[in-house]
Motif scaffolding. Structure first.
Motif, PDB file in Angstrom:
ATOM      1  N   SER A  97     -31.233  30.058 -18.206  1.00 30.68           N
ATOM      2  CA  SER A  97     -31.597  30.880 -17.049  1.00 30.68           C
ATOM      3  C   SER A  97     -30.619  30.669 -15.893  1.00 30.68           C
ATOM      4  CB  SER A  97     -33.017  30.552 -16.578  1.00 30.68           C
ATOM      5  OG  SER A  97     -33.048  29.303 -15.923  1.00 30.68           O
ATOM      6  N   SER A 108     -19.577  23.170 -15.301  1.00 29.30           N
ATOM      7  CA  SER A 108     -20.812  22.692 -15.913  1.00 29.30           C
ATOM      8  C   SER A 108     -20.496  22.171 -17.312  1.00 29.30           C
ATOM      9  CB  SER A 108     -21.864  23.801 -15.976  1.00 29.30           C
ATOM     10  OG  SER A 108     -21.378  24.941 -16.647  1.00 29.30           O
ATOM     11  N   GLU A 142     -22.580  21.959 -19.594  1.00 24.46           N
ATOM     12  CA  GLU A 142     -23.436  22.660 -20.544  1.00 24.46           C
ATOM     13  C   GLU A 142     -23.737  24.052 -20.024  1.00 24.46           C
ATOM     14  OE1 GLU A 142     -27.730  21.436 -20.418  1.00 24.46           O
ATOM     15  OE2 GLU A 142     -26.919  19.827 -19.196  1.00 24.46           O
ATOM     16  N   TYR A 180     -26.633  27.123 -19.461  1.00 19.40           N
ATOM     17  CA  TYR A 180     -28.053  27.201 -19.102  1.00 19.40           C
ATOM     18  C   TYR A 180     -28.617  28.547 -19.539  1.00 19.40           C
ATOM     19  CZ  TYR A 180     -26.723  23.217 -16.299  1.00 19.40           C
ATOM     20  OH  TYR A 180     -26.230  21.998 -15.904  1.00 19.40           O
ATOM     21  N   GLN A 218     -25.034  32.290 -22.128  1.00 20.19           N
ATOM     22  CA  GLN A 218     -25.552  31.216 -21.302  1.00 20.19           C
ATOM     23  C   GLN A 218     -24.907  31.286 -19.928  1.00 20.19           C
ATOM     24  OE1 GLN A 218     -24.716  27.621 -23.526  1.00 20.19           O
ATOM     25  NE2 GLN A 218     -26.753  27.692 -24.414  1.00 20.19           N
ATOM     26  N   TRP A 219     -25.642  30.820 -18.914  1.00 12.73           N
ATOM     27  CA  TRP A 219     -25.121  30.747 -17.561  1.00 12.73           C
ATOM     28  C   TRP A 219     -24.323  29.463 -17.405  1.00 12.73           C
ATOM     29  CZ3 TRP A 219     -25.306  34.670 -14.245  1.00 12.73           C
ATOM     30  CH2 TRP A 219     -26.232  35.692 -14.489  1.00 12.73           C
ATOM     31  N   ARG A 220     -23.193  29.543 -16.736  1.00 12.32           N
ATOM     32  CA  ARG A 220     -22.342  28.385 -16.470  1.00 12.32           C
ATOM     33  C   ARG A 220     -21.829  28.478 -15.036  1.00 12.32           C
ATOM     34  NH1 ARG A 220     -20.794  25.443 -20.837  1.00 12.32           N
ATOM     35  NH2 ARG A 220     -21.384  26.293 -22.837  1.00 12.32           N
ATOM     36  N   ASP A 244     -31.765  27.824 -13.580  1.00 12.81           N
ATOM     37  CA  ASP A 244     -31.383  26.469 -13.987  1.00 12.81           C
ATOM     38  C   ASP A 244     -29.926  26.174 -13.653  1.00 12.81           C
ATOM     39  OD1 ASP A 244     -33.931  25.865 -14.915  1.00 12.81           O
ATOM     40  OD2 ASP A 244     -33.465  26.456 -16.975  1.00 12.81           O
ATOM     41  N   CYS A 245     -29.074  27.173 -13.795  1.00 15.72           N
ATOM     42  CA  CYS A 245     -27.668  27.017 -13.444  1.00 15.72           C
ATOM     43  C   CYS A 245     -27.523  26.753 -11.944  1.00 15.72           C
ATOM     44  CB  CYS A 245     -26.899  28.264 -13.863  1.00 15.72           C
ATOM     45  SG  CYS A 245     -25.125  28.165 -13.603  1.00 15.72           S
ATOM     46  N   SER A 302     -28.602  23.285 -11.041  1.00 17.56           N
ATOM     47  CA  SER A 302     -27.565  22.315 -11.366  1.00 17.56           C
ATOM     48  C   SER A 302     -26.497  22.266 -10.269  1.00 17.56           C
ATOM     49  CB  SER A 302     -26.928  22.684 -12.714  1.00 17.56           C
ATOM     50  OG  SER A 302     -25.841  21.849 -13.007  1.00 17.56           O
TER      51      SER A 302
END
Length: 63
Positions: free
Chosen positions: A38, A32, A34, A36, A16-18, A41-42, A45
């Motif tokens: 993609s 972050s 959470e 992400y 996941q992307w953070r 989306d990261c 955010s």
């Protein structure tokens, strides 16, 4: 300060992307909450965090 984007996870399926916000002294001051799926989306955010300003209210919810 700078935002860093990175991937975390145990396998390719769970990656996941953070993001994290790093101060000039290297300390992480925010990250972050959470992961992400993609990168887009990261980055979105990060944009939400960057769009806050001094007019953003501080609310004491401690009771």
């Amino acid at each position: 300060m700078k935002f860093e984007i990175y991937r975390s996870g145990d396998s390719l399926l769970s990656l996941q992307w953070r993001w994290r916000l790093v101060a000039a002294n290297g300390e992480v001051v925010a990250d972050s909450a959470e992961g992400y799926v993609s990168k887009f989306d990261c980055e979105y955010s990060i944009g939400l965090v960057r769009s806050t300003s001094q007019s953003t209210p501080i609310v004491d919810v401690s009771g």
